[in-house]
Design an enzyme around this catalytic site. Structure first.
Site, mmCIF file in Angstrom:
data_model
loop_
_atom_site.group_PDB
_atom_site.id
_atom_site.type_symbol
_atom_site.label_atom_id
_atom_site.label_comp_id
_atom_site.label_asym_id
_atom_site.label_seq_id
_atom_site.Cartn_x
_atom_site.Cartn_y
_atom_site.Cartn_z
ATOM 1 N N CYS A 34 28.858 -4.326 -75.877
ATOM 2 C CA CYS A 34 27.908 -4.188 -76.974
ATOM 3 C C CYS A 34 28.316 -2.951 -77.754
ATOM 4 C CB CYS A 34 26.508 -4.041 -76.381
ATOM 5 S SG CYS A 34 25.257 -3.628 -77.565
ATOM 6 N N ASP A 91 15.853 3.420 -80.813
ATOM 7 C CA ASP A 91 15.924 2.386 -81.852
ATOM 8 C C ASP A 91 15.541 2.915 -83.237
ATOM 9 O OD1 ASP A 91 16.752 0.605 -79.963
ATOM 10 O OD2 ASP A 91 14.796 -0.336 -79.664
ATOM 11 N N ASN A 145 11.233 -7.116 -79.450
ATOM 12 C CA ASN A 145 11.522 -6.781 -78.055
ATOM 13 C C ASN A 145 10.380 -7.116 -77.098
ATOM 14 O OD1 ASN A 145 14.019 -6.035 -78.857
ATOM 15 N ND2 ASN A 145 13.654 -3.818 -78.793
HETATM 16 N N1 EPU Z 1 21.060 0.976 -67.952
HETATM 17 C C1 EPU Z 1 21.802 1.059 -66.811
HETATM 18 N N2 EPU Z 1 21.741 0.019 -65.924
HETATM 19 C C2 EPU Z 1 20.989 -1.071 -66.126
HETATM 20 C C3 EPU Z 1 20.213 -1.154 -67.303
HETATM 21 C C4 EPU Z 1 20.265 -0.102 -68.204
HETATM 22 O O1 EPU Z 1 22.516 2.047 -66.589
HETATM 23 O O2 EPU Z 1 20.973 -1.958 -65.273
HETATM 24 C C5 EPU Z 1 21.087 2.083 -68.921
HETATM 25 C C6 EPU Z 1 21.532 1.644 -70.309
HETATM 26 O O3 EPU Z 1 22.947 1.604 -70.414
HETATM 27 C C7 EPU Z 1 20.899 2.706 -71.184
HETATM 28 C C8 EPU Z 1 19.564 2.968 -70.480
HETATM 29 O O4 EPU Z 1 19.745 2.527 -69.121
HETATM 30 O O5 EPU Z 1 21.666 3.872 -71.159
HETATM 31 C C9 EPU Z 1 18.361 2.251 -71.059
HETATM 32 O O6 EPU Z 1 18.677 0.877 -71.286
HETATM 33 P P1 EPU Z 1 17.576 -0.268 -71.183
HETATM 34 O O7 EPU Z 1 17.893 -1.119 -70.005
HETATM 35 O O8 EPU Z 1 16.227 0.328 -71.249
HETATM 36 O O9 EPU Z 1 17.889 -1.107 -72.500
HETATM 37 P P2 EPU Z 1 17.585 -2.647 -72.641
HETATM 38 O O10 EPU Z 1 16.395 -3.000 -71.860
HETATM 39 O O11 EPU Z 1 18.820 -3.416 -72.444
HETATM 40 C C10 EPU Z 1 15.905 -2.463 -74.624
HETATM 41 C C11 EPU Z 1 15.838 -2.908 -76.052
HETATM 42 C C12 EPU Z 1 16.798 -2.085 -76.891
HETATM 43 C C13 EPU Z 1 16.418 -0.610 -76.746
HETATM 44 C C14 EPU Z 1 16.438 -0.207 -75.273
HETATM 45 C C15 EPU Z 1 15.984 1.222 -75.034
HETATM 46 C C16 EPU Z 1 15.269 -5.249 -75.887
HETATM 47 C C17 EPU Z 1 15.666 -6.656 -76.112
HETATM 48 N N3 EPU Z 1 16.181 -4.320 -76.153
HETATM 49 O O12 EPU Z 1 17.239 -2.703 -74.207
HETATM 50 O O13 EPU Z 1 16.594 -2.505 -78.231
HETATM 51 O O14 EPU Z 1 17.336 0.184 -77.462
HETATM 52 O O15 EPU Z 1 15.572 -1.079 -74.524
HETATM 53 O O16 EPU Z 1 14.705 1.413 -75.519
HETATM 54 O O17 EPU Z 1 14.150 -4.975 -75.499
HETATM 55 C C18 EPU Z 1 17.184 -2.912 -80.450
HETATM 56 O O18 EPU Z 1 16.097 -3.504 -80.587
HETATM 57 O O19 EPU Z 1 17.911 -2.615 -81.434
HETATM 58 C C19 EPU Z 1 17.633 -2.548 -79.115
HETATM 59 C C20 EPU Z 1 18.910 -2.273 -78.822
#
Ligand code: EPU
Length: 419
Positions: free
Chosen positions: A115, A306, A23
């Site tokens: 997803c 995670d 990540n």
């Molecule tokens: N969310 C919103 N709006 C947005 C973006 C996010 O409502 O525009 C919500 C999401 O639905 C969730 C929360 O905010 O409920 C946090 O989501 P976040 O945006 O932080 O997740 P992400 O950036 O898409 C990354 C990791 C994930 C990890 C999450 C939380 C990467 C590539 N992915 O996802 O990793 O679970 O942060 O820590 O960095 C994994 O590695 O298995 C994985 C899923």
């Protein structure tokens, strides 16, 4: 499709090295689009997700070379359009929008589909781009962002589930080339965000406050090439610690940042395991009896979502009642039905899992559904009596570098059957 067969019940011992963080690597690779000059990124893990990202960069016009864990990217010229075919395989491909907007002042990127772990909107990313002066349109399954110029702004990126990791990354990558100062309030504090900010600063960006809730980004005219080593993967580290907890006589994980894994080591200590940490290694060993725990997933530095599935696997055989509440992705419980097929007692009440520890798990054919759920099934298989067959292994290959080989090194009886 490959399968993994695990013949459970073999004790683990010895040590393994942790790979570079998936990540961190993904947004850092995307950030190389911000300069025409060459960037060299080391300790990029050999995963299908990092391969997809390199394919996206190549599609956008970058020259990409990979030799083992070292990746060289030169994005002399870039296209600003990433179609569905190129981005559909990986949700994290959204993190090319920020650098393309920064560099080209426009980007058209196909929206990621649904997803298994939840809805996963990108509204906060788009809100950030709009605050910087970009117009945003969603049409034909694509998101199109464009701005004659980007101007620094004060942006609050906190959503109803807390801060957004990739949203913070994306807005930061657009803001580094904006005119004036951007303040991101409610920024994600994850070590991967800090790693990206460190890389951007090496490229000539001016970012302060990474790792806190308030980041200040002073826009610069251009960025230059840079070299960077990706930080160790704290989730891979946590997963191996749980393997050590479930089956270990005592194992050590090396090349890890102990501070990044603290929420997991604290949880494992509370369960009764003996943890020893030095700056770059952690060992775990049994310490008599184990106790059930209550855990709630939270943004960093809290307990990571995670690691939730892997802890479910551990707590399935920890006597007593454990309770896990999933606050980040409330529906992220696809592993539970499969764990139950192996004999676990887990009741789901909304976003809370109530786990009644059983004496034994039993091997069964199970299906991987997402990356961390798959890891949980492998862990359960290591502990179970008999043979567990995990299918849809491609989920594991997205995020764990050579998981089966590393577990074999520790003494697990695990084999990959080519599909
Ligand atoms: N969310 C919103 N709006 C947005 C973006 C996010 O409502 O525009 C919500 C999401 O639905 C969730 C929360 O905010 O409920 C946090 O989501 P976040 O945006 O932080 O997740 P992400 O950036 O898409 C990354 C990791 C994930 C990890 C999450 C939380 C990467 C590539 N992915 O996802 O990793 O679970 O942060 O820590 O960095 C994994 O590695 O298995 C994985 C899923």
């Amino acid at each position: 499709m490959d399968k993994i067969l695990i013949h459970g019940g073999n004790p683990l011992s010895g040590s393994i090295k942790i790979s570079g963080s998936k990540n961190s690597a993904l947004p850092i690779l995307a950030a190389t689009l911000l300069t025409r000059e060459n960037c060299t990124i080391r300790r990029v893990p050999d995963l299908s997700d990092t391969h997809y990202m390199l394919q996206i960069l190549a599609h956008l016009g970058a020259q990409v070379e990979r030799a083992s864990g070292t990746v060289s990217v030169t994005a002399d010229k870039v296209e600003s359009i990433a179609p569905y075919d190129v981005v559909r395989k990986m949700r994290a491909s959204v993190c090319v929008i920020g650098p393309l907007l920064g560099r080209c002042k426009e980007a058209t990127v196909s929206l990621p589909g649904g997803c298994i772990i939840g809805d996963r909107p990108i509204d906060l990313h788009l809100k950030g781009f709009e605050a910087l002066g970009a117009a945003v349109r969603v049409e034909g399954g694509n998101v199109k962002v464009f701005a004659p110029k980007l101007t620094g702004a004060v942006i609050n990126l906190r959503g109803k589930f807390g801060p957004t990791v990739l949203g913070t990354d994306n807005v930061m990558m657009a803001a580094v080339l904006a005119e004036g100062t951007t303040v991101i309030e409610g920024a994600a504090q994850e070590p991967e965000v800090v790693d990206l900010a460190n890389f951007l600063n090496k490229m000539g960006a001016k970012i302060e406050g990474a790792g806190t809730r308030r980041m200040i980004i002073e826009g610069v005219k251009a960025l230059h090439g840079a070299e960077h080593d990706v930080i160790p993967d704290r989730i891979e580290a946590g997963t191996f610690l749980v393997a050590g907890a479930m089956c270990g006589k005592g194992i050590t994980i090396k090349r890890v940042d102990a501070e990044h894994v603290r929420a997991t080591t604290d949880a494992l200590s509370s369960c009764g395991f003996k943890i020893e940490t030095k700056e770059d290694w952690i060992s775990i060993a049994p310490n008599g009896s184990t106790t059930p725990v209550e855990l709630t997933t939270e943004p960093y530095p809290g307990f990571p979502t995670d690691m939730q599935a892997q802890m479910c696997a551990l707590l399935s055989t920890t006597h007593g009642i454990s309770v896990i509440t999933e606050n980040i992705f409330p529906q992220r419980y696809m592993h539970v039905a499969e764990l139950k097929r192996m004999g676990a007692h887990v009741d789901l009440e909304g976003s809370t899992a109530v786990i009644k520890g059983v004496d034994r798990l039993f091997g069964a054919p199970v299906m991987a559904s997402d990356l961390r759920a798959s890891a949980a099934l492998v862990l359960a298989g290591l502990k179970a009596e008999g043979t567990t067959e995990v299918s849809r292994v491609y989920h594991i290959d997205r995020g764990y570098e050579h998981l089966d080989e590393k577990l074999s090194e520790l003494g697990a009886h695990i084999e990959r059957v080519k599909g």
